[in-house]
Design an enzyme around this catalytic site. Structure first.
Site, short mmCIF file in Angstrom:
data_model
loop_
_atom_site.label_atom_id
_atom_site.label_comp_id
_atom_site.label_asym_id
_atom_site.label_seq_id
_atom_site.Cartn_x
_atom_site.Cartn_y
_atom_site.Cartn_z
N GLU A 149 15.39 10.64 1.47
CA GLU A 149 14.26 10.45 0.54
C GLU A 149 14.28 11.53 -0.55
O GLU A 149 13.28 12.24 -0.76
CB GLU A 149 12.94 10.48 1.30
CG GLU A 149 12.78 9.29 2.23
CD GLU A 149 11.39 9.12 2.82
OE1 GLU A 149 10.63 10.10 2.85
OE2 GLU A 149 11.06 8.01 3.25
N GLU B 145 14.93 2.67 6.63
CA GLU B 145 13.64 3.04 7.25
C GLU B 145 12.60 2.01 6.87
O GLU B 145 12.47 1.66 5.69
CB GLU B 145 13.14 4.39 6.71
CG GLU B 145 13.66 5.57 7.44
CD GLU B 145 12.92 6.85 7.05
OE1 GLU B 145 11.69 6.83 6.92
OE2 GLU B 145 13.61 7.87 6.88
C1 BG6 Z 1 9.87 8.88 5.94
C2 BG6 Z 1 10.69 9.99 6.51
O1 BG6 Z 1 9.17 9.38 4.86
O2 BG6 Z 1 8.84 8.35 6.67
C3 BG6 Z 1 10.61 10.13 8.02
O3 BG6 Z 1 12.03 9.90 6.11
C4 BG6 Z 1 9.17 9.92 8.43
O4 BG6 Z 1 11.11 11.39 8.37
C5 BG6 Z 1 8.77 8.49 8.07
O5 BG6 Z 1 8.93 10.17 9.77
C6 BG6 Z 1 7.37 8.12 8.48
O6 BG6 Z 1 6.47 9.08 8.03
P1 BG6 Z 1 5.47 9.82 9.01
O7 BG6 Z 1 4.87 10.87 8.20
O8 BG6 Z 1 4.51 8.77 9.44
O9 BG6 Z 1 6.28 10.33 10.13
#
Ligand code: BG6
Length: 481
Positions: A186, A380
């Site tokens: 990211e 993701e």
């Molecule tokens: C992304 C990241 O922004 O979102 C992850 O690459 C992160 O590391 C995921 O865990 C979800 O975000 P969060 O803050 O709910 O864990």
């Protein structure tokens, strides 16, 4: 021309799950590992404050805070059991990251730490034994703490050399095991929260833009060096960038709002991608630099390096869209909108206020493919939610199944639109520590882990309802959702 009603995901589509070292490994001091930036981030909602705190000192304070990343879900010792569960779901790919500090504990060593290298050898061997392709992020929201204290994180050009040495060690060691790589997780998110990606907080007296964009330049150079080395050392590998993508809608058709949304979208969604994919700084960012009096220190050969070493594919995370308006009042801003966009009346939100917008994923994939014509990889996507373990031990996470189903459908539509999509790795396929809040209770997993915000828990793994559902999705290559 006949268009099939099924989505027809490509035969070799990389279905799987995604995690990051600092959020699941634990064992933060074992195997010669040095301290990394997430090791000093506190758990609980206070983390969000810390991530925006100019006074954050990057020191451990056990009296005041808890540190859930230290033990996380103990993947370090349980990787075999976890990988067996991934294999049972039929994963074709597993996106993971390497902890820089397991390989170079301070970041400055000249030779890598053999114990750290051996750990990832074991993980890759286990994956390959089950026919699972490792997809590796070189730096996922972390760096050696020493580099932050000594050099101020990515502000310093020295980080390029340290990163190059680190990437070189990985490519040489794992050249026969890892064929899919990504450089920085990211990368564009640091525009808003530099602590995670760049290793510093903006000081109050400081102009936000100058250090952030200079650090970005260093990361772009480091990333291009890694692309170059990866291609030299592992000619049959592919290496991508990784951006968090939020399609940006204008709140209405007022051209003022449309232009504002476009500018925000270009700055956040496209600035990093343009440099890493097209290999050059786009015109809109040059104008932005001029208007904000940003002067980059670009060394001889940097621009050629960027131009000659674009990435092979674009990895993206997708969680939500963003809705923008030129002059918005604080009351209009959505509670969980990470970029501060206004509330979108058409969308529901997650338990954490994140707006849920599956169609936004189809829009994103089309926009990215139209712009770059390079393969895309959704590395993701997932739903952070409170899960309940029933008395009989089952976890009936139908809300997560609904979320995933709608997003997978959106990908299927994008493929029909002509998008070249390599794969999909759902985020947090096993419960892990949240990056933004440091909570365990913000669960994304298809596999439940008995670990709680207060540190209690047996670490036992349990299959959620979504586990069985996703297994069937993979078995039918996305035909049965
Ligand atoms: C992304 C990241 O922004 O979102 C992850 O690459 C992160 O590391 C995921 O865990 C979800 O975000 P969060 O803050 O709910 O864990």
């Amino acid at each position: 021309m006949t268009i099939s009603n099924s989505f027809q995901f490509p035969k070799n589509f990389l279905w799987g799950g995604a995690t990051a070292a600092n959020q699941l490994e634990g064992a933060y001091k074992e195997g010669g590992k040095g301290l990394s930036t997430p090791d000093v981030l506190p758990g609980g909602k206070v983390r969000l404050k810390v991530l925006n705190d100019p006074g954050f000192d990057f020191k451990l304070n056990h009296e005041k805070y808890t540190y859930p990343n230290h033990d996380a879900i103990d993947f370090y010792h349980r990787y075999k059991e976890d990988i067996a569960l991934f294999a049972e779901m039929g994963f074709k790919a597993y996106r993971m990251s390497i902890a820089w500090t397991r390989i170079f504990p301070t970041g400055e060593e000249l030779t890598p730490n053999e114990e750290g290298l051996a750990f990832y050898d074991r993980v890759f061997d286990e994956l390959l034994k089950h026919g699972i392709e490792p997809v590796v992020t070189i730096s996922h929201y972390e760096m050696p703490l020493h580099l932050v204290k000594e050099y101020g994180g990515w502000r310093s050009r020295k980080l390029v050399t340290f990163f190059e040495r680190y990437a070189d060690a990985l490519f040489n060691r794992y050249k026969n095991k890892v064929k899919y790589w990504m450089t920085f997780n990211e990368i564009n998110s640091s525009l808003h929260m530099p602590i995670l990606g760049l290793g510093f907080a903006i000081q109050e007296e400081e102009d936000h833009y100058q250090p952030t964009f200079q650090s970005y330049h260093h990361q772009f150079v480091a990333s291009a060096m890694a692309v170059k080395k990866c291609h030299e050392i592992i000619p049959d590998a592919q290496i991508g960038c990784m951006i968090v993508y939020l399609p940006t809608y204008s709140v209405d058709c007022n051209p003022e709002n449309v232009m504002y949304a476009l500018q925000e979208e270009r700055l956040f969604n496209y600035y990093c991608g343009d440099v890493q994919v097209r290999g050059e700084y786009p015109a809109f960012i040059k104008r932005y630099f001029q208007e904000h009096n940003i002067k980059l220190d670009i060394q001889e050969g940097d621009l050629e390096l960027l131009k000659e070493n674009p990435v092979d594919y674009i990895g993206l995370s997708y969680y939500m869209s963003r809705t923008e308006k030129k002059d918005k009042s604080p009351e209009e801003v959505g509670q969980g909108n990470i970029l501060g966009g206004i509330k979108n009346a058409f969308l529901k939100t997650s338990d954490w206020g994140w707006e849920i917008d599956p169609l936004g994923l189809r829009i994103s994939l089309n926009q990215l493919y139209d712009r770059y014509h390079k393969p895309l990889f959704v590395v993701e996507n997932g739903l952070g939610a409170y899960d309940k373990v029933e008395e009989n031990g089952s976890i009936n996470d139908d809300y997560r199944i609904d979320y995933l189903r709608e997003h997978i459908k959106a990908m299927g539509e994008a493929i029909k639109d002509g998008v070249n999509l390599m794969g999909y790795t759902s985020w947090g396929c096993i419960d892990l520590v949240s990056a933004s809040t440091g909570e365990m209770s913000k669960r994304y997993g298809l596999i439940y882990v008995d670990k709680h915000d207060d540190g209690r828990g047996t670490l036992e793994r349990k299959k959620k309802k979504s586990f069985y559902w996703y297994k069937n999705v993979i078995a039918t290559n996305g035909d049965q959702l």
